[in-house]
Design a protein around this motif. Structure first.
Motif, PDB file in Angstrom:
ATOM      1  N   LYS C  19       0.843  -1.200   0.000  1.00 19.30           N
ATOM      2  CA  LYS C  19       0.000   0.000   0.000  1.00 19.30           C
ATOM      3  C   LYS C  19       0.878   1.250   0.000  1.00 19.30           C
ATOM      4  CE  LYS C  19      -2.698   2.773   2.926  1.00 19.30           C
ATOM      5  NZ  LYS C  19      -2.908   3.050   4.335  1.00 19.30           N
ATOM      6  N   THR C  20       1.921   1.220   0.808  1.00 16.75           N
ATOM      7  CA  THR C  20       2.823   2.369   0.872  1.00 16.75           C
ATOM      8  C   THR C  20       3.526   2.586  -0.467  1.00 16.75           C
ATOM      9  OG1 THR C  20       3.138   1.945   3.213  1.00 16.75           O
ATOM     10  CG2 THR C  20       4.763   3.376   2.147  1.00 16.75           C
ATOM     11  N   ALA C  21       3.944   1.484  -1.096  1.00 14.59           N
ATOM     12  CA  ALA C  21       4.609   1.604  -2.392  1.00 14.59           C
ATOM     13  C   ALA C  21       3.690   2.261  -3.407  1.00 14.59           C
ATOM     14  CB  ALA C  21       5.041   0.218  -2.885  1.00 14.59           C
ATOM     15  N   ILE C 121      13.411  -9.654  -9.658  1.00 10.42           N
ATOM     16  CA  ILE C 121      14.361  -8.967  -8.778  1.00 10.42           C
ATOM     17  C   ILE C 121      14.318  -9.670  -7.427  1.00 10.42           C
ATOM     18  CG2 ILE C 121      12.549  -7.256  -8.290  1.00 10.42           C
ATOM     19  CD1 ILE C 121      16.036  -6.062  -8.077  1.00 10.42           C
ATOM     20  N   ASP C 122      15.473  -9.907  -6.850  1.00 13.04           N
ATOM     21  CA  ASP C 122      15.479 -10.535  -5.530  1.00 13.04           C
ATOM     22  C   ASP C 122      15.408  -9.421  -4.467  1.00 13.04           C
ATOM     23  OD1 ASP C 122      15.660 -12.097  -3.332  1.00 13.04           O
ATOM     24  OD2 ASP C 122      17.445 -13.213  -3.964  1.00 13.04           O
ATOM     25  N   ALA C 123      14.213  -8.884  -4.324  1.00 10.68           N
ATOM     26  CA  ALA C 123      14.027  -7.731  -3.436  1.00 10.68           C
ATOM     27  C   ALA C 123      14.167  -8.139  -1.976  1.00 10.68           C
ATOM     28  CB  ALA C 123      12.656  -7.096  -3.689  1.00 10.68           C
ATOM     29  N   LEU C 131      18.018  -3.198   4.929  1.00 10.63           N
ATOM     30  CA  LEU C 131      17.172  -2.790   6.050  1.00 10.63           C
ATOM     31  C   LEU C 131      17.280  -3.725   7.243  1.00 10.63           C
ATOM     32  CD1 LEU C 131      13.818  -2.224   4.089  1.00 10.63           C
ATOM     33  CD2 LEU C 131      15.441  -0.463   4.731  1.00 10.63           C
ATOM     34  N   GLY C 132      17.680  -4.956   6.948  1.00  2.84           N
ATOM     35  CA  GLY C 132      17.685  -5.956   8.007  1.00  2.84           C
ATOM     36  C   GLY C 132      16.316  -6.580   8.221  1.00  2.84           C
ATOM     37  N   ARG C 133      15.365  -6.203   7.409  1.00  2.00           N
ATOM     38  CA  ARG C 133      14.031  -6.790   7.509  1.00  2.00           C
ATOM     39  C   ARG C 133      13.486  -7.032   6.109  1.00  2.00           C
ATOM     40  NH1 ARG C 133      10.033  -3.545  11.317  1.00  2.00           N
ATOM     41  NH2 ARG C 133       8.811  -5.438  10.935  1.00  2.00           N
ATOM     42  N   ALA C 134      12.616  -8.057   5.992  1.00  2.00           N
ATOM     43  CA  ALA C 134      12.119  -8.418   4.659  1.00  2.00           C
ATOM     44  C   ALA C 134      10.917  -7.563   4.254  1.00  2.00           C
ATOM     45  CB  ALA C 134      11.761  -9.900   4.626  1.00  2.00           C
ATOM     46  N   ILE C 135      11.068  -6.255   4.428  1.00  2.00           N
ATOM     47  CA  ILE C 135      10.013  -5.351   3.942  1.00  2.00           C
ATOM     48  C   ILE C 135      10.494  -4.815   2.596  1.00  2.00           C
ATOM     49  CG2 ILE C 135       8.690  -3.258   4.408  1.00  2.00           C
ATOM     50  CD1 ILE C 135       8.984  -3.912   7.388  1.00  2.00           C
ATOM     51  N   THR C 136       9.841  -5.338   1.548  1.00  2.00           N
ATOM     52  CA  THR C 136      10.450  -5.265   0.217  1.00  2.00           C
ATOM     53  C   THR C 136       9.902  -4.146  -0.658  1.00  2.00           C
ATOM     54  OG1 THR C 136       8.810  -6.925  -0.360  1.00  2.00           O
ATOM     55  CG2 THR C 136      11.023  -7.710   0.119  1.00  2.00           C
ATOM     56  N   ASN C 137       9.012  -3.337  -0.108  1.00  2.00           N
ATOM     57  CA  ASN C 137       8.323  -2.392  -0.998  1.00  2.00           C
ATOM     58  C   ASN C 137       9.249  -1.399  -1.680  1.00  2.00           C
ATOM     59  OD1 ASN C 137       8.783  -1.103   1.423  1.00  2.00           O
ATOM     60  ND2 ASN C 137       6.788  -0.073   1.509  1.00  2.00           N
ATOM     61  N   THR C 138      10.233  -0.873  -0.944  1.00  2.00           N
ATOM     62  CA  THR C 138      11.073   0.161  -1.569  1.00  2.00           C
ATOM     63  C   THR C 138      11.999  -0.443  -2.622  1.00  2.00           C
ATOM     64  OG1 THR C 138      12.398   0.009   0.453  1.00  2.00           O
ATOM     65  CG2 THR C 138      10.997   1.935   0.212  1.00  2.00           C
ATOM     66  N   ALA C 139      12.473  -1.655  -2.357  1.00  2.00           N
ATOM     67  CA  ALA C 139      13.293  -2.324  -3.369  1.00  2.00           C
ATOM     68  C   ALA C 139      12.463  -2.594  -4.623  1.00  2.00           C
ATOM     69  CB  ALA C 139      13.856  -3.636  -2.810  1.00  2.00           C
ATOM     70  N   MET C 140      11.218  -3.023  -4.417  1.00  2.00           N
ATOM     71  CA  MET C 140      10.355  -3.279  -5.574  1.00  2.00           C
ATOM     72  C   MET C 140      10.105  -1.999  -6.366  1.00  2.00           C
ATOM     73  SD  MET C 140       9.928  -6.410  -5.805  1.00  2.00           S
ATOM     74  CE  MET C 140       8.711  -6.626  -7.101  1.00  2.00           C
ATOM     75  N   ASN C 176      16.069   2.777   3.389  1.00  2.00           N
ATOM     76  CA  ASN C 176      15.043   2.474   2.389  1.00  2.00           C
ATOM     77  C   ASN C 176      15.430   3.028   1.020  1.00  2.00           C
ATOM     78  OD1 ASN C 176      12.434   1.014   3.094  1.00  2.00           O
ATOM     79  ND2 ASN C 176      12.738   2.278   4.915  1.00  2.00           N
ATOM     80  N   VAL C 177      15.970   4.230   1.043  1.00  2.74           N
ATOM     81  CA  VAL C 177      16.387   4.821  -0.227  1.00  2.74           C
ATOM     82  C   VAL C 177      17.544   4.011  -0.832  1.00  2.74           C
ATOM     83  CG1 VAL C 177      17.432   6.855  -1.278  1.00  2.74           C
ATOM     84  CG2 VAL C 177      15.525   7.116   0.293  1.00  2.74           C
ATOM     85  N   ASN C 178      18.432   3.505   0.030  1.00  2.00           N
ATOM     86  CA  ASN C 178      19.512   2.640  -0.470  1.00  2.00           C
ATOM     87  C   ASN C 178      18.952   1.388  -1.140  1.00  2.00           C
ATOM     88  OD1 ASN C 178      21.342   4.430   0.509  1.00  2.00           O
ATOM     89  ND2 ASN C 178      21.841   3.253   2.365  1.00  2.00           N
ATOM     90  N   ALA C 179      17.953   0.776  -0.502  1.00  5.40           N
ATOM     91  CA  ALA C 179      17.337  -0.427  -1.079  1.00  5.40           C
ATOM     92  C   ALA C 179      16.715  -0.094  -2.430  1.00  5.40           C
ATOM     93  CB  ALA C 179      16.272  -0.976  -0.125  1.00  5.40           C
ATOM     94  N   PHE C 180      16.054   1.063  -2.483  1.00  4.23           N
ATOM     95  CA  PHE C 180      15.431   1.521  -3.731  1.00  4.23           C
ATOM     96  C   PHE C 180      16.482   1.698  -4.831  1.00  4.23           C
ATOM     97  CE2 PHE C 180      14.546   5.513  -6.139  1.00  4.23           C
ATOM     98  CZ  PHE C 180      13.475   5.065  -6.906  1.00  4.23           C
TER      99      PHE C 180
END
Lengths: 386, 132, 189
Positions: C19-21, C121-123, C131-140, C176-180
Motif C-alpha cells: 500500500k505504501t509503495a 528482482i530478488d528484493a 534494512l535488516g528486515r524483509a520489507i520489500t516495498n522500496t526495493a520493488m 530504504n532509499v539505499n534499497a530503492f
C-alpha cells in the motif's frame, strides 16, 4: 492525499473548539491524521477521546450547546451507536459537523462501503451532503460548517464520503490556503450558549404534548431555510474557488435520453462510461446527488423531467420498501408531475461490492428497454450473484 | 416560508398559562431552549396536595429537620415561635434558625416532614378541611 | 479510455508495504503535476494476509473509482502469492509483470502462464541486506522505476526520503532509499 486526510485537513483549517471521536474503520484515518495536528499543536482543538460513539456525540452536543464549534467523525456501527444523540443534536438545533465515512452495517460484519449508515439517518433532522472524492469531502466539510451555523438553519450537518474507495484512496487534491478557509468559516458564536453566564438558559427540558410538536415544526422550517442557505453558501464558495456546486449536478444531461442518478464515488466511474458511450453516439447522462437532506423536489423534476429513462443507483436497501431510499425520494417527487421519465432502481455495491464499468454499461443497456416503454422490474439488483 | 422566529419567553409554561393560550411554533425559542433562568418558580405545584402539613408550635423545638428534608424546599425559615422564648439570650425577633411556616404554593403534601419530625410537631390534615 | 491512464497493481501481504509503495509512486507523480489515484483493497487489515494496492497516473483528471482490472503493470511483492493468487488477471501480453523472487523469469513464467514481459528482482535479499528486515516495498519500487520510468527518478527518491524521515526517522529513511537505489541499479529490464 486520501479522502480521510482531506477531511482532517479541512478540520485543521476550520480549527474547531472541540472534537470528540471514537475510532472505527474506515473513519479512523481521519482522526489518526487530525489527532496528529492536535499533538503537534497545529490546532487549538480540545480533542476528547471518549469511550464510545454514543459518548462522542454526547460530548459534541455538550460542547456545541456551550457555544463551541464541535466536530466528529464516524462510520456504520459507530453511527448506529450514536443514534439516540444524533436525534438530540438535530432537535436541540446544534450545528455540529460530522464526517460519515460510509460503511456497511453489520451483520454479517463488513468494513467496506455502502450507504446504509447515513441513509438510515435520513429522518434524524441532519443536513446530509455527499462527496464524490476526497476533494469534495474537504470542500463539503468547510461549507458544512457555514451551512449548519447559519442563523436561519442551526442544524447539524453530516458530510459523507465512501469508505475505502474515497477515504483510503490517494488522489490529486486542490486545497485552499489556510487564510481563505479561516475567513470563509469565520468565528462561531453559539445560539444562546450555556456558558454565557449573563444570560442563563435551559437546554433539553421535558417537552410533552403541549410544545414538542411545535418544536418539530420549527425543524421543518429550518430545513426549508437550509434550501436557500445551502445555495447561498455554494455560491459564495463558488466565487472563491470557481467551482459551482448544486443540490444535483448534471453531466451531459442536455439532450440525454438515458440517465443514471447516484451519490458519492460511483459518480466518477459513471462519468467515464458516459463519456465512452457518448463517443459512440449514445444519448446518456449522469445526475449526481450532492445534497440528500434537505431534498429539493422541484430541482429533481426540473433536471429529470424531460429524460425518457432514468436508473437510480441506491447503495443501500430499505428492506420491505419499494426500492432504495434515493429511488423512493425521486419517484415520489414525480408523483403529481405529468411529464415524467420511466424510473427504475438498482440496489448495488452493498458491503463494498465493486461497481465496475461493465455493470454501468449493463444499466445503460437495460435502460434502452425502459426507454421504449418496456419497464419490467422496477427494482433490480446489480452485481449480486443470481 | 420566510417567517422569522421570535425569541419569546420560554415556551414552557406553568399551569395558569396552560389555561390561557399556548403559543404557536413561531413564537417559541428553537431547540426546546428556555431563555429565562429559574422560571420553574412560576409553576405552582401546591394544588397537587391532598394532605396539608399543620405546624404545632408547642411541640416544635426548631430543630429544622423538616427544613432539611423537604424535597420541595417548602419549609420557610425566619419564624418568631420559639419554645425558649422569654428565657435569657433568646430573641423574640424573627430568626433564620426558627421554623417560619410552610410554602403552600409549592408544598405537594407528601408528608415527609410529618413522618420525620422527632417531636410530632407536624400533622397532616386532609386538604378538604380547609377553605383557602 | 483506461490507456490514457497508466495503471499498476501491487500484490503483497499485509506488512510488506504494498500500500505504501502504491501511495509513494502516486505522491511522487503528484509532485510532477500528474493526476493520480492510489488505493488499497483489503479485508480487515492484518499482517500476512494477501493485499492488493493500485496506482493510477494520468495527464488528465481521473474520475474512475473502480478497482484496476486491466493494469499496465503488475508488481508481486511476495513470491509466495504466485501460487495462491491469480496475479496476472487482466494483464494482457503487452503488459509487464515484475516479481520479487530468487527464481528465474522462466520459472515464474511457467508458474503463472504469462507470455508477456517478466522482470525479476530478488528484493527480499536486498531488503534484508539494506534494512535488516524483509520489507520489500522500496526495493520493488526501484525495479518498477527502472522498468517503467513512470515518474522522475530523483522526484521519487526525494519523496521517499521525506516520507520515511517523517514516519521512521532519518536512519531508516536512508536505508530504504539505499534499497530503492540498489534495486534500481541491479534489476535487469
Amino acid at each position: 492525499m486520501t479522502g480521510a486526510e482531506c477531511t482532517a485537513e479541512a478540520m485543521k483549517q476550520i480549527n474547531p473548539d472541540v472534537v470528540a471521536a471514537y475510532p472505527i474503520t474506515p473513519q479512523t484515518n481521519i482522526m489518526h491524521s487530525f489527532s496528529q495536528f492536535v499533538a503537534d499543536g497545529i490546532v487549538d482543538t480540545d480533542l476528547v477521546t471518549v469511550e464510545s460513539e454514543h459518548s462522542a456525540m454526547s460530548a459534541c452536543v455538550g460542547a456545541s450547546a456551550s457555544g463551541a464549534r464541535a466536530m466528529t467523525a464516524t462510520s456504520a456501527n459507530g453511527l448506529a451507536l450514536m443514534w439516540e444523540i444524533v436525534y438530540i443534536a438535530a432537535s436541540t438545533r446544534l450545528p455540529i459537523v460530522m464526517n460519515v465515512v460510509n460503511r456497511a452495517l453489520s451483520a454479517p460484519i463488513n468494513i467496506h462501503c455502502d450507504h446504509s449508515d447515513s441513509m438510515g439517518c435520513r429522518d434524524t433532522g441532519w443536513i446530509q451532503i455527499y462527496s464524490e472524492n476526497g476533494e469534495e469531502a474537504y470542500e463539503n466539510t468547510i461549507m458544512g460548517v457555514r451551512i449548519g451555523e447559519h442563523k436561519d438553519v442551526l442544524l447539524p450537518v453530516m458530510v459523507c464520503q465512501d469508505g475505502f474507495i474515497t477515504s483510503h484512496s490517494v488522489e490529486t487534491v486542490e486545497l485552499l490556503n489556510d487564510e481563505i478557509v479561516k475567513s470563509f468559516v469565520g468565528e462561531h458564536t453559539g445560539h444562546y450558549p450555556l456558558l454565557d453566564v449573563d444570560k442563563p438558559v435551559t437546554y433539553g427540558p421535558l417537552d410533552l404534548f403541549d410544545y414538542y410538536f411545535e418544536h418539530k415544526r420549527q425543524q421543518v422550517l429550518a430545513m426549508e431555510n437550509a434550501k436557500r442557505v445551502i445555495r447561498e453558501i455554494f455560491d459564495e464558495f463558488g466565487q472563491i474557488t470557481g467551482k459551482h456546486y448544486d443540490f444535483f449536478e448534471g453531466y451531459k444531461l442536455e439532450d440525454a435520453e438515458k440517465v443514471i442518478v447516484c451519490a458519492n464515488s460511483s459518480a466518477g466511474t459513471i462519468r467515464v462510461v458516459v463519456d465512452e458511450l457518448r463517443e459512440k453516439g449514445e444519448k446518456v447522462g449522469l445526475l449526481k446527488m450532492r445534497v440528500f437532506r434537505p431534498w429539493l423536489n422541484d430541482m429533481i423534476v426540473e433536471k429529470l423531467g424531460k429524460i425518457k429513462a432514468v436508473a437510480v443507483l441506491d447503495r443501500s436497501d430499505s428492506f420491505g420498501a419499494f426500492g432504495g431510499p434515493l429511488f423512493s425520494e425521486i419517484r415520489s417527487s414525480f408523483h403529481e408531475v405529468k411529464e415524467k421519465p420511466n424510473i427504475i432502481d438498482y440496489i448495488y455495491g452493498l458491503g463494498g461490492r465493486e461497481l465496475d464499468i461493465i455493470q454501468i454499461k449493463k444499466v445503460f443497456n437495460e435502460l434502452e428497454q425502459v426507454k421504449n416503454g418496456n419497464v419490467g422490474d422496477r427494482v433490480r439488483y446489480l452485481g449480486v450473484r443470481e | 416560508m420566510t417567517e422569522q422566529l421570535k425569541e419569546g419567553n420560554g415556551g414552557h409554561t406553568h399551569q395558569k398559562e396552560h389555561k390561557q393560550k399556548l403559543k404557536n411554533w413561531k413564537e417559541i425559542p428553537i431547540g426546546g431552549k428556555i431563555l429565562e433562568a429559574g422560571n420553574s418558580k412560576e409553576y405552582k405545584t401546591g394544588d397537587w396536595r391532598t394532605f396539608r402539613p399543620i405546624h404545632i408550635p408547642e411541640k416544635c423545638t426548631n430543630c429544622m429537620i423538616c427544613w432539611m428534608i423537604c424535597p420541595d424546599s417548602c419549609v420557610n425559615v425566619g419564624g418568631v415561635d420559639d419554645p425558649n422564648k422569654g428565657k435569657k439570650g433568646v430573641s423574640d425577633k424573627p430568626n433564620l434558625g426558627n421554623f417560619g411556616g410552610f410554602d403552600l404554593d409549592y408544598c405537594k403534601g407528601c408528608g415527609i416532614c410529618a413522618e420525620e419530625c422527632p417531636f410530632k410537631a407536624i400533622e397532616m390534615k386532609e386538604e378538604k378541611e380547609f377553605k383557602d | 479510455m483506461s490507456k490514457e491512464i497508466f495503471e499498476i497493481r501491487f500484490h503483497g501481504r499485509g506488512g510488506q508495504g504494498a500500500k505504501t509503495a502504491a501511495a509513494l509512486l502516486a505522491e511522487a507523480a503528484i509532485e510532477q503535476g500528474k493526476y493520480v489515484q492510489s488505493f488499497p483493497e483489503y479485508g480487515a487489515e492484518r499482517q500476512g494476509a494477501p493485499v492488493k494496492a493500485f496506482t493510477r497516473i494520468s495527464e488528465k483528471p481521473i474520475y474512475l473509482h473502480s478497482g484496476v482490472t486491466n493494469p499496465n503493470v503488475v508488481v508481486v511483492v511476495d513470491q509466495t502469492l504466485l501460487k495462491s493468487i491469480p496475479v496476472t488477471e487482466g494483464l494482457d501480453e503487452t503488459g509487464l509483470l515484475i516479481v520479487n523472487t530468487n527464481d528465474t523469469a522462466e520459472s515464474v513464467k511457467n508458474m503463472v502462464g504469462f507470455n508477456g514481459k517478466i522482470i525479476i528482482i530478488d528484493a527480499t535479499k536486498i531488503a534484508l541486506e539494506e534494512l535488516g528486515r524483509a520489507i520489500t516495498n522500496t526495493a520493488m519500487l526501484g525495479a518498477v522505476e527502472k522498468a517503467t520510468n513512470i515518474v522522475d527518478f530523483e522526484a521519487l527518491k526525494s519523496h521517499m526520503l521525506k516520507h520515511f524521515e517523517y514516519h521512521l526517522g532519518k536512519d531508516l529513511a536512508e536505508k530504504n532509499v539505499n534499497a530503492f537505489e540498489r534495486a534500481y541499479n541491479e534489476v535487469k529490464v
